[in-house]
Design a protein around this motif. Structure first.
Motif, PDB file in Angstrom:
ATOM      1  N   VAL A 151       0.836  -1.201   0.000  1.00 35.84           N
ATOM      2  CA  VAL A 151       0.000   0.000   0.000  1.00 35.84           C
ATOM      3  C   VAL A 151       0.869   1.249   0.000  1.00 35.84           C
ATOM      4  O   VAL A 151       1.817   1.366   0.787  1.00 35.84           O
ATOM      5  CB  VAL A 151      -0.928   0.020   1.234  1.00 35.84           C
ATOM      6  N   LEU A 152       0.538   2.174  -0.875  1.00 36.81           N
ATOM      7  CA  LEU A 152       1.188   3.476  -0.932  1.00 36.81           C
ATOM      8  C   LEU A 152       0.138   4.540  -0.639  1.00 36.81           C
ATOM      9  O   LEU A 152      -0.860   4.661  -1.348  1.00 36.81           O
ATOM     10  CB  LEU A 152       1.805   3.726  -2.307  1.00 36.81           C
ATOM     11  N   ARG A 153       0.368   5.305   0.404  1.00 39.52           N
ATOM     12  CA  ARG A 153      -0.573   6.348   0.802  1.00 39.52           C
ATOM     13  C   ARG A 153      -0.161   7.685   0.192  1.00 39.52           C
ATOM     14  O   ARG A 153       1.032   7.995   0.102  1.00 39.52           O
ATOM     15  CB  ARG A 153      -0.609   6.454   2.324  1.00 39.52           C
ATOM     16  N   PHE A 154      -1.168   8.495  -0.201  1.00 41.41           N
ATOM     17  CA  PHE A 154      -0.880   9.815  -0.750  1.00 41.41           C
ATOM     18  C   PHE A 154      -2.060  10.744  -0.514  1.00 41.41           C
ATOM     19  O   PHE A 154      -3.180  10.299  -0.266  1.00 41.41           O
ATOM     20  CB  PHE A 154      -0.539   9.735  -2.243  1.00 41.41           C
ATOM     21  N   PRO A 185      -3.921  -3.618  -9.401  1.00 45.37           N
ATOM     22  CA  PRO A 185      -3.938  -2.617  -8.334  1.00 45.37           C
ATOM     23  C   PRO A 185      -5.343  -2.084  -8.082  1.00 45.37           C
ATOM     24  O   PRO A 185      -6.227  -2.167  -8.935  1.00 45.37           O
ATOM     25  CB  PRO A 185      -3.028  -1.520  -8.876  1.00 45.37           C
ATOM     26  N   THR A 186      -5.522  -1.553  -6.890  1.00 44.81           N
ATOM     27  CA  THR A 186      -6.793  -0.982  -6.464  1.00 44.81           C
ATOM     28  C   THR A 186      -6.541   0.393  -5.879  1.00 44.81           C
ATOM     29  O   THR A 186      -5.526   0.614  -5.226  1.00 44.81           O
ATOM     30  CB  THR A 186      -7.451  -1.883  -5.393  1.00 44.81           C
ATOM     31  N   ALA A 187      -7.469   1.322  -6.112  1.00 42.13           N
ATOM     32  CA  ALA A 187      -7.399   2.644  -5.500  1.00 42.13           C
ATOM     33  C   ALA A 187      -8.390   2.699  -4.348  1.00 42.13           C
ATOM     34  O   ALA A 187      -9.535   2.258  -4.487  1.00 42.13           O
ATOM     35  CB  ALA A 187      -7.712   3.725  -6.529  1.00 42.13           C
ATOM     36  N   TRP A 188      -7.954   3.221  -3.209  1.00 42.90           N
ATOM     37  CA  TRP A 188      -8.787   3.342  -2.013  1.00 42.90           C
ATOM     38  C   TRP A 188      -8.948   4.811  -1.675  1.00 42.90           C
ATOM     39  O   TRP A 188      -7.965   5.539  -1.547  1.00 42.90           O
ATOM     40  CB  TRP A 188      -8.152   2.594  -0.836  1.00 42.90           C
ATOM     41  N   ALA A 205      -3.129   0.227  -3.815  1.00 34.16           N
ATOM     42  CA  ALA A 205      -2.747  -1.036  -3.193  1.00 34.16           C
ATOM     43  C   ALA A 205      -2.709  -2.134  -4.244  1.00 34.16           C
ATOM     44  O   ALA A 205      -3.476  -2.109  -5.214  1.00 34.16           O
ATOM     45  CB  ALA A 205      -3.735  -1.404  -2.088  1.00 34.16           C
ATOM     46  N   ALA A 206      -1.838  -3.104  -4.036  1.00 29.50           N
ATOM     47  CA  ALA A 206      -1.768  -4.269  -4.906  1.00 29.50           C
ATOM     48  C   ALA A 206      -1.656  -5.507  -4.036  1.00 29.50           C
ATOM     49  O   ALA A 206      -0.874  -5.518  -3.067  1.00 29.50           O
ATOM     50  CB  ALA A 206      -0.565  -4.181  -5.849  1.00 29.50           C
ATOM     51  N   PRO A 207      -2.427  -6.554  -4.342  1.00 26.14           N
ATOM     52  CA  PRO A 207      -2.257  -7.798  -3.597  1.00 26.14           C
ATOM     53  C   PRO A 207      -0.877  -8.380  -3.870  1.00 26.14           C
ATOM     54  O   PRO A 207      -0.406  -8.348  -5.005  1.00 26.14           O
ATOM     55  CB  PRO A 207      -3.371  -8.703  -4.147  1.00 26.14           C
ATOM     56  N   VAL A 208      -0.224  -8.873  -2.838  1.00 30.20           N
ATOM     57  CA  VAL A 208       1.138  -9.358  -2.987  1.00 30.20           C
ATOM     58  C   VAL A 208       1.322 -10.693  -2.264  1.00 30.20           C
ATOM     59  O   VAL A 208       0.555 -11.049  -1.364  1.00 30.20           O
ATOM     60  CB  VAL A 208       2.169  -8.341  -2.447  1.00 30.20           C
ATOM     61  N   ALA A 209       2.362 -11.403  -2.662  1.00 31.77           N
ATOM     62  CA  ALA A 209       2.791 -12.628  -1.990  1.00 31.77           C
ATOM     63  C   ALA A 209       4.282 -12.538  -1.748  1.00 31.77           C
ATOM     64  O   ALA A 209       5.021 -11.969  -2.559  1.00 31.77           O
ATOM     65  CB  ALA A 209       2.458 -13.860  -2.831  1.00 31.77           C
TER      66      ALA A 209
END
Length: 220
Positions: A151-154, A185-188, A205-209
């Motif tokens: 997740v990257l917040r801005f 990716p998804t925008a929140w 955000a992007a789902p990751v493993a």
């Protein structure tokens, strides 16, 4: 005239709210798995979401999707009695229909050329069995599995180009960190449009493993 996203947010947040939906509103619980500079890797548990799939530009689709899913939480569902609110910012529909508490964030994900999924995460108290069924065929209830997200917040603009730019920053920051994106990716979005730009909480955000540690050849 304000668009549907603005009108829905105004109803939910109240005209006097500065940070709107986010103030006192339930948010999905998560734990921080790792911090990678400006990124957080978060673990979210299983969740339920009300979802609408709409077409158009990112901004237009957000408005149309918000309108469709807001109708569901404002009472366009099969329940016949009121339920307790899980957040103070909510509206009960007349006629005995159940109104579901608003949660943050509103999520938006690309779903093919010109098509977007817009979701409201449902309050944690609900199960699939207890959540009312939408009466509109535009809205469906989906189960989101437990998942790790980078997740990257801005703050600032949440236009289509702005979100695309931040998504590129997310991908660049994630490279070589031992985590691999496993989905789109998804925008929140946590705040209504009237929130001052510098106070907005937006995230991509992007789902990751987990793969391997940076500089390592063995799994972590």
């Amino acid at each position: 005239m304000a668009n549907a996203f603005e009108l829905g947010a105004a109803i939910l947040g109240g005209l006097g709210a500065l940070v709107g939906i986010r103030a006192g509103t339930e948010q999905p619980r998560y734990t921080v798995v790792e911090r990678l500079g400006d990124l957080e890797v978060r673990h979210y548990g299983p969740r339920l979401a009300a979802e609408a799939t709409v077409s158009g530009s990112a901004t237009a689709a957000r408005s149309a999707g918000f309108e469709a899913v807001a109708g569901y939480i404002f009472g366009a569902n099969t329940a016949k009695s009121s339920i307790a609110m899980t957040a103070p910012v909510a509206q009960s529909a007349a006629g005995g229909s159940q109104t579901i508490a608003m949660t943050a964030p509103v999520t938006q994900t690309a779903d093919g050329a010109g098509s977007w999924k817009v979701q409201f995460i449902m309050p944690a108290r609900y199960t699939r069995a207890t959540l009312p069924v939408p009466t509109s065929d535009k809205v469906s209830i989906v189960e989101l599995p437990a998942q790790d997200y980078a997740v990257l917040r801005f703050s600032g603009s949440r236009s289509g180009p702005a979100v695309a730019r931040r998504t590129g920053q997310l991908a660049s920051a994630l490279a070589g960190q031992g985590w691999k994106a496993t989905g789109p990716p998804t925008a929140w979005f946590y705040d209504p449009p009237w929130t001052p730009s510098f106070l907005r909480r937006n995230e991509v955000a992007a789902p990751v493993a987990l793969t391997i540690s940076a500089g390592s050849t063995t799994p972590r």
